[in-house]
Design an enzyme around this catalytic site. Structure first.
Site, PDB file in Angstrom:
ATOM      1  N   HIS A   4     -36.247  39.523 -37.352  1.00  0.00           N
ATOM      2  CA  HIS A   4     -36.791  40.770 -37.010  1.00  0.00           C
ATOM      3  C   HIS A   4     -37.315  41.469 -37.881  1.00  0.00           C
ATOM      4  O   HIS A   4     -38.270  42.031 -37.451  1.00  0.00           O
ATOM      5  CB  HIS A   4     -35.423  41.727 -36.630  1.00  0.00           C
ATOM      6  N   GLU A  12     -24.275  46.883 -38.811  1.00  0.00           N
ATOM      7  CA  GLU A  12     -24.736  47.282 -37.135  1.00  0.00           C
ATOM      8  C   GLU A  12     -24.244  46.130 -36.222  1.00  0.00           C
ATOM      9  O   GLU A  12     -23.499  46.478 -35.224  1.00  0.00           O
ATOM     10  CB  GLU A  12     -26.314  47.012 -36.979  1.00  0.00           C
ATOM     11  N   HIS A  13     -24.076  44.673 -36.713  1.00  0.00           N
ATOM     12  CA  HIS A  13     -23.661  43.701 -35.757  1.00  0.00           C
ATOM     13  C   HIS A  13     -22.489  42.993 -36.736  1.00  0.00           C
ATOM     14  O   HIS A  13     -22.806  42.566 -37.747  1.00  0.00           O
ATOM     15  CB  HIS A  13     -24.668  42.785 -35.401  1.00  0.00           C
TER      16      HIS A  13
END
Length: 99
Positions: free
Chosen positions: A27, A92-93
């Site tokens: 990302h 976040e994940h």
């Protein structure tokens, strides 16, 4: 930046873990991709799988830079320690991978 933390024991599939780490690393060069495991063998297998999968990734340079700067594989003694680290990092994940 995106971030992922994967908790895994020795029953997890290294190729799946590598794919999930790369899915975040590609990302952004600031993305964080971390594995916390109880298994030295799994850690080595994930490193191998990362190298193999990285070769075919269209965003290879971004993922490689992200892993170099913000990627990590940590080996700990037990699953409760992996959970403690997950709580401290608060990613976040978050994934828990096992067979």
């Amino acid at each position: 930046p995106s971030e992922i933390l994967i908790l895994a024991d020795n029953s997890a599939r290294p190729d799946y873990i590598a794919a999930d780490l790369l899915s975040q690393a590609e990302h952004d060069v600031l993305a964080s991709a971390i594995l916390v495991t109880t298994s030295a063998q799994l850690a080595e297998q994930v490193i191998t799988a990362l190298g193999e999968q990285l070769q075919n990734l269209p965003r290879k340079s971004i993922a490689a830079e992200s892993l170099a700067k913000y990627g990590a594989i940590l080996q700990v003694a037990d699953i409760p320690t992996t959970i403690e680290l997950a709580n401290r990092i608060a990613p976040e994940h978050l994934e828990y991978q096992r067979k």
